[in-house]
Design a protein around this motif. Structure first.
Motif, PDB file in Angstrom:
ATOM      1  N   GLU A 168      46.286  52.056  42.064  1.00 35.64           N
ATOM      2  CA  GLU A 168      46.173  50.907  41.170  1.00 35.64           C
ATOM      3  C   GLU A 168      46.850  49.703  41.804  1.00 35.64           C
ATOM      4  O   GLU A 168      47.978  49.791  42.294  1.00 35.64           O
ATOM      5  CB  GLU A 168      46.823  51.232  39.823  1.00 35.64           C
ATOM      6  N   ILE A 169      46.167  48.579  41.812  1.00 31.43           N
ATOM      7  CA  ILE A 169      46.663  47.374  42.481  1.00 31.43           C
ATOM      8  C   ILE A 169      47.290  46.446  41.450  1.00 31.43           C
ATOM      9  O   ILE A 169      46.585  45.900  40.597  1.00 31.43           O
ATOM     10  CB  ILE A 169      45.523  46.637  43.217  1.00 31.43           C
ATOM     11  N   PRO A 170      48.603  46.227  41.499  1.00 32.08           N
ATOM     12  CA  PRO A 170      49.220  45.295  40.547  1.00 32.08           C
ATOM     13  C   PRO A 170      48.841  43.853  40.867  1.00 32.08           C
ATOM     14  O   PRO A 170      48.614  43.494  42.027  1.00 32.08           O
ATOM     15  CB  PRO A 170      50.718  45.526  40.751  1.00 32.08           C
ATOM     16  N   LEU A 171      48.778  43.034  39.835  1.00 37.03           N
ATOM     17  CA  LEU A 171      48.440  41.626  40.015  1.00 37.03           C
ATOM     18  C   LEU A 171      49.435  40.944  40.938  1.00 37.03           C
ATOM     19  O   LEU A 171      49.067  40.062  41.730  1.00 37.03           O
ATOM     20  CB  LEU A 171      48.416  40.930  38.655  1.00 37.03           C
ATOM     21  N   SER A 172      50.700  41.354  40.890  1.00 40.23           N
ATOM     22  CA  SER A 172      51.724  40.740  41.739  1.00 40.23           C
ATOM     23  C   SER A 172      51.421  40.927  43.212  1.00 40.23           C
ATOM     24  O   SER A 172      51.697  40.044  44.033  1.00 40.23           O
ATOM     25  CB  SER A 172      53.100  41.323  41.408  1.00 40.23           C
ATOM     26  N   LEU A 173      50.846  42.067  43.572  1.00 38.74           N
ATOM     27  CA  LEU A 173      50.506  42.312  44.971  1.00 38.74           C
ATOM     28  C   LEU A 173      49.323  41.438  45.392  1.00 38.74           C
ATOM     29  O   LEU A 173      49.315  40.890  46.499  1.00 38.74           O
ATOM     30  CB  LEU A 173      50.179  43.788  45.191  1.00 38.74           C
TER      31      LEU A 173
END
Length: 248
Positions: free
Chosen positions: A145-150
């Motif tokens: 899962e890709i966090p928005l922060s990344l």
């Protein structure tokens, strides 16, 4: 021990994220240096050469300040640069080699970059809308899962140090044409590959193991960016492998 870290296609030292700090914590007696390929990161104003040997020569020019011998940990196209480096290194220059999800001319082109990945990669590299491009690159290279922060962090990297389309094409040409020498450059190296890699088939690492009897370790489901998906797994493999490599 001194380590040089090399990233892959159109990526720079900032894309390692927390991984260098995790390595320093796991190996406090070692030193880790992140080095950019030409055309990326601190060198983004340059154009990349279109051959792996020339990229390797340009990288070598950056590391004269690092004491020899040093070791290489390299991902994807960075692994090609590292392999070429190992085959042309001066005696006593390199100590250890860790290659992550890399490939070479020993494998057929449809395994070096999976057929479904070719149009996706070229489309992404040509895309002008930076945030969505970087988000979609993460979605292609990571199986987590890709966090928005990344996404925002990678977008910021590209805004500050944009990689040119010319550099991207030159790197693609360099990677596609890379052919190692037939001779094994060192007695052992650690090959780490992901069975879930949707860009490079893990069989490319298995071919290096078969040819040169190097150590291969496979992760069952991580993506192409293995340091992003499973950094702790990489560190465990290195801790298990290094004592034998040092004694050998």
């Amino acid at each position: 021990m001194h380590w040089i870290l090399l990233r892959g296609l159109t990526r720079e030292q900032g894309h390692w994220g927390h991984f260098p700090a995790q390595l320093r914590s796991a190996f406090p007696e070692h030193r880790f240096y992140t080095v950019d390929l030409p055309g990326t990161g601190t060198l983004f104003r340059e154009d990349s050469p279109d051959s792996i040997p020339e990229i390797r020569r340009r990288v070598c020019e950056q590391v004269n300040h690092i004491p020899r011998p040093f070791s290489l940990l390299a991902l994807s196209m960075g692994g090609m640069v590292a392999l070429d480096w190992a085959q042309h290194a001066e005696p006593g220059e390199l100590q250890h080699l860790v290659l992550v999800n890399t490939s070479s001319g020993f494998s057929p082109f449809w395994k070096r970059m999976r057929p479904l990945a070719w149009p996706r990669v070229t489309q992404l590299l040509a895309r002008r809308e930076l945030f969505h491009r970087e988000r979609d690159i993460l979605r292609l290279t990571s199986n987590r899962e890709i966090p928005l922060s990344l996404c925002k962090a990678w977008y910021s990297i590209q805004r500050q140090r944009p990689v040119s389309y010319r550099t991207a094409l030159n790197q693609l040409r360099a990677a596609a044409r890379f052919q190692p020498l037939p001779e094994r450059p060192m007695a052992d190296a650690l090959l780490l590959a992901s069975k879930g890699d949707r860009i490079v088939h893990w069989h490319c690492s298995a071919e290096l193991e078969r040819r040169w009897c190097w150590t291969l370790r496979l992760h069952p489901d991580a993506g192409h960016d293995l340091p992003l998906d499973e950094p702790d797994w990489i560190i465990r493999q290195m801790k298990n492998w290094l004592p034998g490599a040092l004694s050998g």
